[in-house]
Design an enzyme around this catalytic site. Structure first.
Site, PDB file in Angstrom:
ATOM      1  N   GLY A  50      -7.249   6.538  -1.158  1.00 33.97           N
ATOM      2  CA  GLY A  50      -6.189   5.403  -1.305  1.00 33.97           C
ATOM      3  C   GLY A  50      -6.803   4.619  -2.603  1.00 33.97           C
ATOM      4  O   GLY A  50      -5.982   3.989  -3.313  1.00 33.97           O
ATOM      5  N   PRO A 108     -11.398  10.165  -0.290  1.00 33.65           N
ATOM      6  CA  PRO A 108     -11.003   9.874  -1.732  1.00 33.65           C
ATOM      7  C   PRO A 108     -10.411  11.162  -2.445  1.00 33.65           C
ATOM      8  O   PRO A 108     -11.378  12.005  -2.342  1.00 33.65           O
ATOM      9  CB  PRO A 108     -12.399   9.041  -2.473  1.00 33.65           C
ATOM     10  N   GLY A 109      -9.461  11.066  -3.277  1.00 33.17           N
ATOM     11  CA  GLY A 109      -9.128  12.155  -4.279  1.00 33.17           C
ATOM     12  C   GLY A 109      -8.944  11.570  -5.522  1.00 33.17           C
ATOM     13  O   GLY A 109      -9.989  11.757  -6.441  1.00 33.17           O
ATOM     14  N   ARG A 110      -8.166  10.660  -5.804  1.00 31.91           N
ATOM     15  CA  ARG A 110      -7.837  10.065  -7.255  1.00 31.91           C
ATOM     16  C   ARG A 110      -9.311   9.450  -7.747  1.00 31.91           C
ATOM     17  O   ARG A 110      -9.597   9.592  -8.733  1.00 31.91           O
ATOM     18  CB  ARG A 110      -6.914   8.893  -7.154  1.00 31.91           C
ATOM     19  N   ARG A 145       3.662  12.327 -13.212  1.00 34.22           N
ATOM     20  CA  ARG A 145       3.329  11.377 -12.827  1.00 34.22           C
ATOM     21  C   ARG A 145       4.365  10.141 -13.573  1.00 34.22           C
ATOM     22  O   ARG A 145       5.074   9.367 -12.903  1.00 34.22           O
ATOM     23  CB  ARG A 145       2.055  10.603 -12.639  1.00 34.22           C
ATOM     24  N   CYS A 188      13.447  20.158 -21.647  1.00 34.93           N
ATOM     25  CA  CYS A 188      14.865  20.092 -21.957  1.00 34.93           C
ATOM     26  C   CYS A 188      15.348  18.940 -21.094  1.00 34.93           C
ATOM     27  O   CYS A 188      16.463  18.872 -20.620  1.00 34.93           O
ATOM     28  CB  CYS A 188      15.323  21.246 -21.915  1.00 34.93           C
ATOM     29  N   TYR A 239      -3.941  14.653  -9.669  1.00 37.16           N
ATOM     30  CA  TYR A 239      -2.564  14.529  -9.617  1.00 37.16           C
ATOM     31  C   TYR A 239      -1.676  15.093 -10.957  1.00 37.16           C
ATOM     32  O   TYR A 239      -0.465  14.626 -10.998  1.00 37.16           O
ATOM     33  CB  TYR A 239      -1.680  13.458  -9.024  1.00 37.16           C
TER      34      TYR A 239
HETATM   35  N1  LLP Z   1      -5.879  11.419   2.666  1.00 44.57           N
HETATM   36  C1  LLP Z   1      -4.779  11.630   2.939  1.00 44.57           C
HETATM   37  C2  LLP Z   1      -4.332  11.735   4.192  1.00 44.57           C
HETATM   38  C3  LLP Z   1      -3.716  11.498   1.839  1.00 44.57           C
HETATM   39  O1  LLP Z   1      -2.272  11.662   2.012  1.00 44.57           O
HETATM   40  C4  LLP Z   1      -4.190  11.211   0.520  1.00 44.57           C
HETATM   41  C5  LLP Z   1      -3.271  11.307  -0.607  1.00 44.57           C
HETATM   42  C6  LLP Z   1      -5.304  11.053   0.178  1.00 44.57           C
HETATM   43  C7  LLP Z   1      -6.482  11.239   1.252  1.00 44.57           C
HETATM   44  C8  LLP Z   1      -6.031  11.139  -0.981  1.00 44.57           C
HETATM   45  O2  LLP Z   1      -5.655   9.805  -1.704  1.00 44.57           O
HETATM   46  P1  LLP Z   1      -6.145   9.158  -3.040  1.00 44.57           P
HETATM   47  O3  LLP Z   1      -7.596   8.777  -3.003  1.00 44.57           O
HETATM   48  O4  LLP Z   1      -5.866  10.209  -4.106  1.00 44.57           O
HETATM   49  O5  LLP Z   1      -5.180   8.035  -3.474  1.00 44.57           O
HETATM   50  N2  LLP Z   1       0.941  12.274  -6.112  1.00 44.57           N
HETATM   51  C9  LLP Z   1       0.703  10.654  -6.007  1.00 44.57           C
HETATM   52  C10 LLP Z   1      -0.433  10.593  -4.864  1.00 44.57           C
HETATM   53  C11 LLP Z   1       0.063  11.147  -3.642  1.00 44.57           C
HETATM   54  C12 LLP Z   1      -1.234  10.897  -2.716  1.00 44.57           C
HETATM   55  C13 LLP Z   1      -1.021  11.696  -1.266  1.00 44.57           C
HETATM   56  N3  LLP Z   1      -2.062  11.595  -0.436  1.00 44.57           N
HETATM   57  C14 LLP Z   1       0.328  10.187  -7.337  1.00 44.57           C
HETATM   58  O6  LLP Z   1       0.320  10.976  -8.313  1.00 44.57           O
HETATM   59  O7  LLP Z   1      -0.062   8.990  -7.635  1.00 44.57           O
END
Ligand code: LLP
Length: 423
Positions: A243, A281-283, A320, A351, A381
């Protein structure tokens, strides 16, 4: 507007003597010539550095959320740097296993895992299942009754914390499709159910309050609520999700992974939590690691209205802006230090009028048809949420490091579009 600020660019970015943006030692203009556009250019060292930062703070409990960006090269990279990997579907699981990531380093998420996906996970022997519903208990029990080994599980709970982010990506509030709500007592019922079951080994609690969260305070608040819930249970793991936000546009500033970790560790200490803490973490691992390079195809100056600059991609490689109204910056990678005096709307080739990439972009005023145009901070994403809308081909992905450009995902072909079409 001044040139694109360097803090929005990948770590190893520099501007060459000819004004070209260099990423990972590779000239982005030359990359576009070699691989075509649109093109995702990742700075491999940036990716590795973010993984190492997470591992330095959380050891083997640092888990990369693969939904942000996944291909086998990315799965291997995160694993090599010491991270576990979070998968949320059978598809993500399949890619990580195909990459050779050991199953015990995988964590399986999802609010509606099917029996087939759970069978796939239990058969592979994934390290942990994050149980999200009462139906999932039944499904796991049925699979174990068939002879599969009981998994280690964590329970996903909803702590009742409102994260300050877009409502589509906020998940910690009580009104959520995810997890077992603490305030309604469902979370306690889930703990009782898991503890009674011989078909699983309950080792911890998990919560994820949302994504693109800038305020470290939101996480500290979640840890406090989770501490009150978790500590009396005496479980050994507490995962506080992902997050952490990243800056997309000039003026935005996000905490670093290390700063986020410090807030979390302090909150954990204050709450007297003794369980091992994990993050997902992802983003913040992949977001700022990439730029997308496009080619400008048309420019329309609508007198007294606005200027439209259309590129050869759009909502199919970055949905996004359309989905969340997300902001991005743009610049010309062949003139990376140029002032950006023109305000223009950057649109794609799809389109529909909603197909925009940057609502109010600043660009050099001499932008011309045929120029390369780049949007930074597209590493999370974008590729992962891409589509074939209008049967547009998905772009390739190149990892750049020390002057080497490694094509890790090739561009789709028109024949790929027919791959599942049986006529
Ligand atoms: N863990 C869980 C259980 C999650 O659901 C998520 C993201 C993460 C970790 C990773 O979160 P991050 O560190 O990336 O914020 N498509 C959206 C974001 C959706 C996130 C879904 N879950 C966007 O483009 O902003």
């Amino acid at each position: 507007m001044s040139a694109i600020p360097s803090y929005l660019l990948p770590d190893t970015s520099s501007v060459g003597p000819d004004g070209h943006l260099i990423v990972g030692g590779c000239d982005t203009v030359a990359l576009a010539a070699e691989f075509g556009t649109p093109l995702f250019v990742y700075d491999e060292e940036h990716l590795r550095a973010r993984c190492r930062e997470a591992v330095a703070a959380f050891g083997s409990y640092a888990t990369y959320a693969t939904k942000a960006f996944l291909c086998t090269a990315m799965a291997r990279l995160a694993y090599e740097e010491g991270m576990a990997l979070d998968v949320a579907t059978g598809g993500e699981l399949h890619i990580c296993l195909s990459a050779g990531v050991p199953a015990d380093r995988l964590v399986f998420h999802g609010n509606n895992k099917s029996s087939a996906e759970l069978r796939q996970a239990l058969t592979a022997g994934v390290g942990r299942i994050m149980v999200d519903s009462f139906e999932e208990f039944d499904r796991i029990e049925n699979l174990v009754a068939e002879g599969l080994n009981p998994p280690s599980v964590l329970l996903r709970v909803t702590p009742g914390v409102e994260a300050h982010t877009h409502e589509y990506i906020a998940t910690g509030q009580d009104d959520s499709k995810f997890g077992f709500t603490v305030s309604t007592g469902l979370a306690h019922q889930a703990v009782e159910r898991a503890e009674k079951s011989d078909s699983m080994n309950l080792i911890g609690i998990h919560a994820h309050i949302g994504s693109q969260v800038f305020r470290a305070e939101s996480f500290a608040q979640a840890v406090k609520v989770l501490g009150e819930f978790t500590s009396p249970l005496g479980l050994r793991e507490l995962v506080v999700g992902g997050g952490l936000g990243v800056a997309y546009v000039e003026g935005e500033h996000a905490p670093t992974i290390t700063e986020w970790a410090n807030v979390l560790h302090n909150a954990v200490d204050e709450a007297g939590i003794t369980a091992s803490i994990g993050i997902e973490p992802g983003r913040s691992i992949t977001g700022a690691a990439a730029v997308t390079v496009y080619t400008v195809g048309t420019i329309k100056h609508l007198e007294g209205i606005r200027t439209y600059v259309a590129v050869d991609g759009g909502m199919s490689d970055n949905p996004r802006p359309v989905l969340y109204g997300s902001g991005y910056e743009a610049f010309l990678p062949a003139r990376a230090s140029a002032e950006r005096d023109l305000t223009a709307r950057i649109v794609g080739k799809h389109c529909e009028s909603g197909d925009l990439l940057v609502r109010e972009a600043s660009l050099p005023s001499d932008v011309a048809v045929g120029d390369l145009l780049a949007t930074p901070v597209t590493g999370a994403y974008g590729h992962s949420m891409g589509s074939n809308y209008n049967k547009v081909l998905r772009p390739p992905v190149v990892f750049c490091r020390d002057g080497d450009a490694r094509l890790v995902v090739r561009r789709e072909t028109y024949d790929d579009l027919l791959g599942t079409d049986l006529g």
